[in-house]
Design a protein around this motif. Structure first.
Motif, PDB file in Angstrom:
ATOM      1  N   ILE A  83       0.999  -1.283   0.060  1.00 11.94           N
ATOM      2  CA  ILE A  83      -0.128   0.162   0.235  1.00 11.94           C
ATOM      3  C   ILE A  83       0.938   1.340   0.029  1.00 11.94           C
ATOM      4  N   ARG A  84       1.855   1.288   0.789  1.00 12.64           N
ATOM      5  CA  ARG A  84       2.788   2.385   0.766  1.00 12.64           C
ATOM      6  C   ARG A  84       3.236   2.641  -0.573  1.00 12.64           C
ATOM      7  N   GLN A  85       3.768   1.655  -1.346  1.00  8.65           N
ATOM      8  CA  GLN A  85       4.605   1.936  -2.613  1.00  8.65           C
ATOM      9  C   GLN A  85       3.351   2.353  -3.473  1.00  8.65           C
ATOM     10  N   HIS A 113       1.931   8.877   5.771  1.00 12.88           N
ATOM     11  CA  HIS A 113       1.916   9.097   4.261  1.00 12.88           C
ATOM     12  C   HIS A 113       0.632   9.648   3.709  1.00 12.88           C
ATOM     13  N   LEU A 114      -0.627   9.659   4.374  1.00 12.18           N
ATOM     14  CA  LEU A 114      -1.794  10.341   3.953  1.00 12.18           C
ATOM     15  C   LEU A 114      -1.735  11.764   3.887  1.00 12.18           C
ATOM     16  N   SER A 115      -1.171  12.012   5.185  1.00 13.44           N
ATOM     17  CA  SER A 115      -1.272  13.675   5.123  1.00 13.44           C
ATOM     18  C   SER A 115      -0.417  14.272   4.218  1.00 13.44           C
ATOM     19  N   ALA A 116       0.378  13.716   3.217  1.00 14.24           N
ATOM     20  CA  ALA A 116       1.104  14.447   2.126  1.00 14.24           C
ATOM     21  C   ALA A 116       0.452  14.311   1.174  1.00 14.24           C
ATOM     22  N   VAL A 185      -8.258   3.308   0.770  1.00 15.37           N
ATOM     23  CA  VAL A 185      -7.713   2.408   1.927  1.00 15.37           C
ATOM     24  C   VAL A 185      -8.433   2.415   3.279  1.00 15.37           C
ATOM     25  N   GLY A 186      -8.095   1.514   4.143  1.00 19.20           N
ATOM     26  CA  GLY A 186      -8.837   1.472   5.349  1.00 19.20           C
ATOM     27  C   GLY A 186      -8.437   0.192   6.304  1.00 19.20           C
ATOM     28  N   VAL A 187      -8.929   0.316   7.458  1.00 18.56           N
ATOM     29  CA  VAL A 187      -8.763  -0.994   7.979  1.00 18.56           C
ATOM     30  C   VAL A 187      -9.898  -1.890   7.842  1.00 18.56           C
ATOM     31  N   PRO A 188      -9.639  -3.134   8.201  1.00 23.17           N
ATOM     32  CA  PRO A 188     -10.550  -4.050   8.117  1.00 23.17           C
ATOM     33  C   PRO A 188     -11.967  -3.733   8.409  1.00 23.17           C
TER      34      PRO A 188
END
Length: 417
Positions: A83-85, A113-116, A185-188
């Motif tokens: 996900i980071r990639q 990572h999301l804040s950017a 994206v998100g948690v389960p």
């Protein structure tokens, strides 16, 4: 290394102590008044202490490699790296959170990572969240300069509003790039799959019959249980939506945050234990005084006047979850309504008749014991059933998660000042 879920709680056992002789019963109007007038700050600080002391959760931890509860599966570590990639390539991110947990359901590990990135926070399951508090959360995110929208992923009209916001936020990027990527994206268990399915259906309607809709193959990623894949939702410019597996953080330092995620279903019940999660739910309801408000919802039902239902009617509460193949018929609805009324009456009666102090860990433990017994009777679970408490816990959690006990927001709105 693959981490398997396991449970080993130190100290106190999972079960609460048996009903105590010193639990005094009796209607206490002053206790009721104190519950309804309790200051929110005092309630929250008290609940944290009760979680550690009264419910025996002081030694409980949510860790990937060590600690009492190991719940971080191996595939999540690989998915997190993938996900980071993909985030580096994305033009906008839709971060799906549970509307009942606007903060607790955020993946803290991904936030830097999301804040950017250009981001829209989608608070899903708004139908299960308290609408009287949701506007406060909207104001909170506004003060944080964060785009946020409450949605119901099963409603295409609701999802269309989300897509309108996404396309509006991409206006500037559209002028620069011929192809844009939007990542979800998100948690389960926050409803990413339901959202992706609705987006897919909406995307289909945008294309002519000659333009065959296909999932865009982004490629399998090594070690990931489910591939990160996507599909086209618009052309000229081309906009692709990328799906991703639900990923939790490797470690949750705050016990209550972990229990909230478990209560919402983001952490598997088998990891924490249904009884423990049900205990936490009852502690939240009691310290908030929620059952006291149920008296005004339907006095006729709570006063013991019931509709006619089929004798020995059986219905699986699992069918209450969205998109089940067996929707409830009239008899099923009456059964569920009677069950909900019985549960509400049991919790209302035990709380109003309780003469203790719910802010005291020992008294709260005693009250929850009484409520388990009252719920067992209300749910008509055989008294000698060896796993009666487990059966009570499972039914109670299903009623909460499907919204039958009413709308809730478990997180408290932070002070914007």
């Amino acid at each position: 290394m693959k981490f398997e879920p396991r449970v080993a709680v130190k100290g106190k056992s999972n079960r609460l102590s048996p009903e105590r002789n010193n639990c005094r019963l009796g209607l206490t109007l002053t206790a009721t008044a104190k519950l309804t007038e309790r200051a929110e700050e005092r309630r929250m600080s008290g609940l944290k202490e009760l979680l550690k002391k009264g419910l025996g959760l002081g030694d409980m931890a949510f860790n990937a490699s060590e600690g009492a509860i190991n719940w971080f599966p191996g595939h999540m570590a690989a998915a997190r790296r993938a996900i980071r990639q993909r985030l580096k390539l994305s033009d906008l991110v839709i971060e799906v959170r549970d509307a009942r947990l606007p903060l607790s359901s955020a993946n803290a590990d991904l936030q830097p990572h999301l804040s950017a990135k250009l981001r829209v926070v989608a608070l899903n399951k708004k139908d299960l969240a308290n609408p009287n508090i949701m506007h406060k959360w909207a104001h909170y995110f506004e003060t944080r300069k964060q785009d946020c929208i409450a949605i119901n992923a099963h409603s295409q009209s609701s999802v269309r509003k989300l897509l309108e916001l996404v396309e509006f936020k991409l206006k500037e990027a559209i002028r620069r790039e011929p192809t844009l990527l939007v990542m979800v994206v998100g948690v389960p268990n926050v409803g990413k799959s339901a959202l992706i399915n609705s987006i897919h259906q909406i995307a289909k309607s945008r294309f002519s019959a000659q333009e065959k809709m296909k999932r865009a193959a982004v490629g399998p990623l090594p070690g990931v249980t489910q591939d990160i894949a996507g599909f086209k939702i618009a052309h000229k410019p081309s906009i692709y939506v990328l799906d991703s597996p639900g990923v939790l953080v490797p470690s949750i330092s705050d016990i209550e945050t972990g229990l909230k995620l478990a209560l919402a279903g983001s952490v598997k019940d088998s990891v924490v234990g249904e009884e423990r999660i049900a205990q936490y739910l009852l502690a939240v309801l009691d310290t908030r005084g929620t059952p006291l408000h149920w008296k005004h919802l339907n006095n006729r039902r709570l006063d013991g006047i019931e509709y006619e239902a089929e004798a020995n009617h059986e219905y699986s509460l699992k069918n209450l979850k969205p998109k089940r193949r067996n929707p409830p018929n009239r008899s099923d609805l009456v059964y569920v309504e009677d069950l909900v009324t019985g549960v509400q009456h049991a919790l209302y009666s035990t709380l109003t008749e309780f003469n203790g102090n719910v802010e005291d860990e020992n008294d709260l433990e005693c009250l929850i014991d009484l409520q388990f017994s009252a719920l067992q009777k209300a749910m008509k679970i055989p008294h000698k059933a060896s796993e009666a408490r487990l059966m009570v816990s499972k039914k109670l959690l299903t009623l909460f998660r499907t919204g039958k006990l009413g709308p809730f927001i478990l997180d408290d709105v932070p002070d914007v000042n």
